[in-house]
Design a protein around this motif. Sequence first.
Motif, PDB file in Angstrom:
ATOM      1  N   ALA A   1       9.598  -4.544  -8.657  1.00 30.51           N
ATOM      2  CA  ALA A   1       8.152  -4.770  -8.674  1.00 30.51           C
ATOM      3  C   ALA A   1       7.534  -4.429  -7.320  1.00 30.51           C
ATOM      4  CB  ALA A   1       7.847  -6.223  -9.048  1.00 30.51           C
ATOM      5  N   GLU A   2       8.230  -4.797  -6.234  1.00 33.09           N
ATOM      6  CA  GLU A   2       7.713  -4.476  -4.903  1.00 33.09           C
ATOM      7  C   GLU A   2       7.662  -2.967  -4.691  1.00 33.09           C
ATOM      8  OE1 GLU A   2       8.609  -5.111  -0.156  1.00 33.09           O
ATOM      9  OE2 GLU A   2       9.967  -5.994  -1.623  1.00 33.09           O
ATOM     10  N   ARG A   3       8.697  -2.250  -5.138  1.00 35.03           N
ATOM     11  CA  ARG A   3       8.696  -0.787  -5.009  1.00 35.03           C
ATOM     12  C   ARG A   3       7.516  -0.176  -5.761  1.00 35.03           C
ATOM     13  NH1 ARG A   3      14.249  -1.317  -5.545  1.00 35.03           N
ATOM     14  NH2 ARG A   3      14.186  -0.831  -7.743  1.00 35.03           N
ATOM     15  N   LEU A   4       7.240  -0.687  -6.961  1.00 36.34           N
ATOM     16  CA  LEU A   4       6.108  -0.167  -7.735  1.00 36.34           C
ATOM     17  C   LEU A   4       4.785  -0.446  -7.030  1.00 36.34           C
ATOM     18  CD1 LEU A   4       7.243  -1.122 -11.344  1.00 36.34           C
ATOM     19  CD2 LEU A   4       7.143   1.179 -10.338  1.00 36.34           C
ATOM     20  N   GLU A   5       4.637  -1.650  -6.469  1.00 35.30           N
ATOM     21  CA  GLU A   5       3.405  -1.995  -5.749  1.00 35.30           C
ATOM     22  C   GLU A   5       3.233  -1.113  -4.519  1.00 35.30           C
ATOM     23  OE1 GLU A   5       0.890  -4.136  -6.456  1.00 35.30           O
ATOM     24  OE2 GLU A   5       1.843  -4.458  -8.398  1.00 35.30           O
ATOM     25  N   ARG A   6       4.323  -0.890  -3.788  1.00 31.81           N
ATOM     26  CA  ARG A   6       4.254  -0.024  -2.599  1.00 31.81           C
ATOM     27  C   ARG A   6       3.887   1.408  -3.002  1.00 31.81           C
ATOM     28  NH1 ARG A   6       7.101  -1.416   2.367  1.00 31.81           N
ATOM     29  NH2 ARG A   6       7.618  -3.637   2.294  1.00 31.81           N
TER      30      ARG A   6
ATOM     31  N   TRP B   1       2.187   2.336  -5.622  1.00 36.42           N
ATOM     32  CA  TRP B   1       0.785   2.342  -6.025  1.00 36.42           C
ATOM     33  C   TRP B   1      -0.119   2.349  -4.789  1.00 36.42           C
ATOM     34  CZ3 TRP B   1      -2.971  -1.376  -5.050  1.00 36.42           C
ATOM     35  CH2 TRP B   1      -4.201  -1.165  -5.685  1.00 36.42           C
ATOM     36  N   LEU B   2       0.188   1.482  -3.804  1.00 35.31           N
ATOM     37  CA  LEU B   2      -0.621   1.414  -2.586  1.00 35.31           C
ATOM     38  C   LEU B   2      -0.565   2.736  -1.826  1.00 35.31           C
ATOM     39  CD1 LEU B   2      -2.385  -0.188  -0.653  1.00 35.31           C
ATOM     40  CD2 LEU B   2      -0.294  -1.084   0.406  1.00 35.31           C
TER      41      LEU B   2
END
Length: 180
Positions: free
Chosen positions: A120-125, A127-128
């Motif tokens: 989830a953190e990789r996906l958020e990063r 996206w950002l």
Amino acid sequence: FGGDSEHSFDEWVFVGLPLDEASRPGSPPRRVGLLDLVRDHSIRIANIPNHPAFRGFPAVHPRMTSFLGVPIRRHGRAVGNLYLANKRGRPEFTVADEQAVERLAARAGTAIETARLYQAERLERAWLAAVIDQMPEGVVLTNATGTTLENRSMQAFARHDTPVRYDLRLPNGLPVAQGD
């Protein structure tokens, strides 16, 4: 992991079977019958075919008699199951076996949750990074170790001979003092 009565399990791994038995054709099992009982609690069965929830095996299924199923839970939520069958050298699984597998399931639940959080953190990063990269303003991000990241607009500015004026800001939005 996952799965419901209408769909096969997302992941299914056979361990301890001869290669010809583990690689037999057929779809992964669904969460029905005995496999569904494990959703809420551990279950030990000495003779699978004698259990009322038993619904039979497919023709290509390896022979199984004893069974131990343990749910993998994290924060009260089911994230998978461990199923063991045919304890070697013994007719059935013991209470000690069940307790050992429950400890393993607790650790597996932590590992699965940690892996999901990292994903989830990789996906958020990602996206950002995509949002910053699409900004029309030039953006340079620098961390405490000096690692920098520039978006496309900044890279385009840097290709020109025109001097670029920087407005350097801290994460809280305050300007960076001269000489910092």
